[in-house]
Write a protein that holds these residues in place. Structure first.
Motif, PDB file in Angstrom:
ATOM      1  N   ALA A   1      28.272  29.915  35.356  1.00  0.00           N
ATOM      2  CA  ALA A   1      26.903  29.641  35.809  1.00  0.00           C
ATOM      3  C   ALA A   1      26.491  30.487  37.013  1.00  0.00           C
ATOM      4  N   HIS A   2      27.351  31.418  37.437  1.00  0.00           N
ATOM      5  CA  HIS A   2      26.955  32.263  38.590  1.00  0.00           C
ATOM      6  C   HIS A   2      27.607  33.636  38.484  1.00  0.00           C
ATOM      7  N   THR A   3      26.901  34.557  37.842  1.00  0.00           N
ATOM      8  CA  THR A   3      27.390  35.941  37.787  1.00  0.00           C
ATOM      9  C   THR A   3      26.292  36.888  38.268  1.00  0.00           C
ATOM     10  N   HIS A   4      26.724  38.128  38.514  1.00  0.00           N
ATOM     11  CA  HIS A   4      25.797  39.241  38.774  1.00  0.00           C
ATOM     12  C   HIS A   4      26.328  40.415  37.957  1.00  0.00           C
ATOM     13  N   LEU A   5      26.015  40.428  36.666  1.00  0.00           N
ATOM     14  CA  LEU A   5      26.625  41.421  35.763  1.00  0.00           C
ATOM     15  C   LEU A   5      26.282  42.855  36.139  1.00  0.00           C
TER      16      LEU A   5
ATOM     17  N   ILE B   1      15.021  30.382  37.976  1.00  0.00           N
ATOM     18  CA  ILE B   1      14.603  30.924  39.266  1.00  0.00           C
ATOM     19  C   ILE B   1      15.762  30.804  40.250  1.00  0.00           C
ATOM     20  N   LYS B   2      16.111  31.924  40.879  1.00  0.00           N
ATOM     21  CA  LYS B   2      17.168  31.922  41.917  1.00  0.00           C
ATOM     22  C   LYS B   2      16.495  32.085  43.268  1.00  0.00           C
ATOM     23  N   ILE B   3      16.909  31.252  44.234  1.00  0.00           N
ATOM     24  CA  ILE B   3      16.370  31.393  45.593  1.00  0.00           C
ATOM     25  C   ILE B   3      17.514  31.417  46.600  1.00  0.00           C
TER      26      ILE B   3
ATOM     27  N   GLU C   1      24.364  26.643  44.911  1.00  0.00           N
ATOM     28  CA  GLU C   1      25.366  27.683  44.681  1.00  0.00           C
ATOM     29  C   GLU C   1      26.183  27.862  45.965  1.00  0.00           C
ATOM     30  N   HIS C   2      27.475  27.890  45.840  1.00  0.00           N
ATOM     31  CA  HIS C   2      28.451  28.065  46.946  1.00  0.00           C
ATOM     32  C   HIS C   2      28.706  26.742  47.684  1.00  0.00           C
ATOM     33  N   GLY C   3      27.734  26.252  48.443  1.00  0.00           N
ATOM     34  CA  GLY C   3      27.872  24.941  49.103  1.00  0.00           C
ATOM     35  C   GLY C   3      28.933  24.882  50.187  1.00  0.00           C
TER      36      GLY C   3
ATOM     37  N   THR D   1      31.330  31.791  39.525  1.00  0.00           N
ATOM     38  CA  THR D   1      32.330  32.700  40.107  1.00  0.00           C
ATOM     39  C   THR D   1      31.772  33.688  41.124  1.00  0.00           C
ATOM     40  N   ASP D   2      30.492  34.078  40.974  1.00  0.00           N
ATOM     41  CA  ASP D   2      29.950  35.202  41.752  1.00  0.00           C
ATOM     42  C   ASP D   2      30.608  36.521  41.328  1.00  0.00           C
ATOM     43  N   ALA D   3      31.118  36.588  40.090  1.00  0.00           N
ATOM     44  CA  ALA D   3      31.708  37.843  39.607  1.00  0.00           C
ATOM     45  C   ALA D   3      30.714  38.961  39.870  1.00  0.00           C
TER      46      ALA D   3
HETATM   47 ZN   LIG Z   1      25.819  35.232  43.931  1.00  0.00          ZN
END
Ligand SMILES: [Zn+2]
Length: 430
Positions: free
Chosen positions: A91-95, A212-214, A273-275, A345-347
């Protein structure tokens, strides 16, 4: 609200071969594929089926059971000795980003280059067993282009729920603060004040955003901002969430600091995200509002060891060394308290394809292997709003399946060694 798949069917009708590896010689519409294995994990209950058979037709699961009869004309895939699971969800990537581009080198990379990196990273991610990702932040709508190319069958990759550019305040974590003032540069997701953030939500949706990402607080891998400081005000975030939800999109909020987490949850975001600095009040609020926590924890292990190799700028490494140990302590408390968790993951911060290393961190912090697997299957599918199409092996859902050699309930790191991957009825890893 989300992706449609008109193009895959057209590709099949046209006889086009898609995927990293050739798909079935004869994958005509209506053809039945029968998948046999030693075991199948029901990720909802933890029950294990023995000698399961899954029948797949037109990219979807038709039937699943222990003693299903196989139609005589079916193509049989026999995964002897292996255990089947649903395709994993990150649920958290930056391809479209890579770890070596976290500092000044990023300014020399064009959007077309980022998009092509994304094509490679999408394939690698799919081959690692992640058949769906939520991509939360990219430049130039490169993630939207990548999503559409994958859906058209042009390049192999997971299903992508894509955000386009992340919304953030001027000078915040989601702005690019590398340039001196005379360059007058700001990132395309920057918007300040209620009318501007409402316009920006509409704009990213206009250009294809599914979610939407903020940026609700400062971040770690950015210059001159404090991860503990909140960035958007409560009023701005309420305006963003109101507009996004009205237009059928969920909101993912990057948030490290405790105050920013609380403001974002009160504003109604769907995930934190992260927290990293979540405290007792934050935990209570997440539970009350049924907000998902998407921790991204393994990245710390990789980045601290590899900081020199990727030339990570020193101020960013110094921030990481402070935030990381705190994050593990606080996230463990959130796990213990029973906050809803979706796998992320923030991959990009570390190499794509290593996403499954996140599981072992969750288990180390107190989850059972089954609970950890649930974060990347049933839980993440709910967060994405895709609970009816992915996240478990059930009739009607996409035939998104993976197989591992050992028992993932005994050793969750088996998911780091996915042997076989199917997405929508096509095999991408044998
Ligand atoms: Zn990220």
């Amino acid at each position: 609200m989300f992706l449609t798949r008109p193009f895959a069917a057209l590709a099949i009708l046209a006889g086009i071969t898609v995927g990293a590896l050739p798909c079935f010689a004869d994958d005509a519409p209506g053809k039945v594929i029968a998948i046999k294995a030693a075991h199948l994990l029901n990720v909802r209950s933890g029950a294990v089926l023995n000698q399961p058979v899954i029948l797949v037709q037109d990219g979807h699961i038709k039937a699943v059971g222990e003693a299903l009869s196989i139609p005589p004309n079916a193509e049989v895939i026999d995964l002897q000795g292996m255990t089947l699971l649903p395709g994993l969800i990150d649920a958290h990537t930056h391809l479209t980003f890579n770890p070596q581009d976290l500092g000044y080198s990023s300014v020399a990379i064009s959007i077309p280059r980022e998009t092509l990196s994304g094509a490679k990273n999408a394939r690698v991610t799919l081959e690692a067993g992640f058949t769906t990702v939520r991509n939360v932040g990219a430049n130039g709508y490169s993630d939207i282009g990548l999503r559409d190319a994958i859906n058209a069958g042009d390049v192999p990759g997971p299903h992508i729920v894509a955000s386009g550019p992340a919304l953030g305040i001027t000078g915040g974590h989601c702005d690019d603060t590398l340039h001196a003032p005379q360059y007058h540069w700001e990132s395309e997701g920057v918007a300040d004040g209620i009318p501007a953030v409402m316009h920006k939500v509409r704009e990213v949706i206009k250009y294809g955003a599914d979610v939407i990402k903020i940026c609700a607080t400062g971040g770690v891998l950015s210059f001159r901002d404090d991860p503990q400081a909140s960035q958007y005000t409560l009023e701005e975030m309420k305006a963003i969430v109101g507009e996004a939800h009205r237009l059928g999109r969920k909101v993912a909020a990057h948030a490290h600091g405790g105050d920013g987490i609380k403001l974002a949850v009160i504003a109604g975001v769907d995930s934190i995200e992260h927290g990293s600095y979540i405290d007792d009040d934050g935990i209570k609020l997440l539970k009350e509002h049924h907000t998902y926590l998407v921790p991204t924890l393994y990245l710390a292990d990789w980045i601290i060891v590899n900081a020199e190799a990727i030339k990570l700028p020193k101020p960013l490494l110094e921030k990481a060394k402070v935030v990381v140990p705190m994050a593990r302590i606080n996230i463990k408390r959130a796990f213990d308290a029973g906050v809803q968790v979706a796998f992320g993951t923030d991959a990009a911060v570390y190499p794509h394809g290593l996403n499954a290393r996140e599981f072992a961190v969750y288990v180390k912090l107190g989850m059972t292997p089954l609970q950890a697997i649930q974060t990347a299957t049933v839980n993440a599918s709910q967060l994405l709003g895709w609970g009816d199409r992915i996240g478990s092996i059930e009739p009607g859902k996409f035939a998104d399946l993976i197989a591992v050699q050992g028992d993932p309930l005994n050793d969750v790191t088996e998911l780091e060694r996915v042997r076989w991957v199917m997405k929508e009825g096509q095999v991408y890893k044998r």
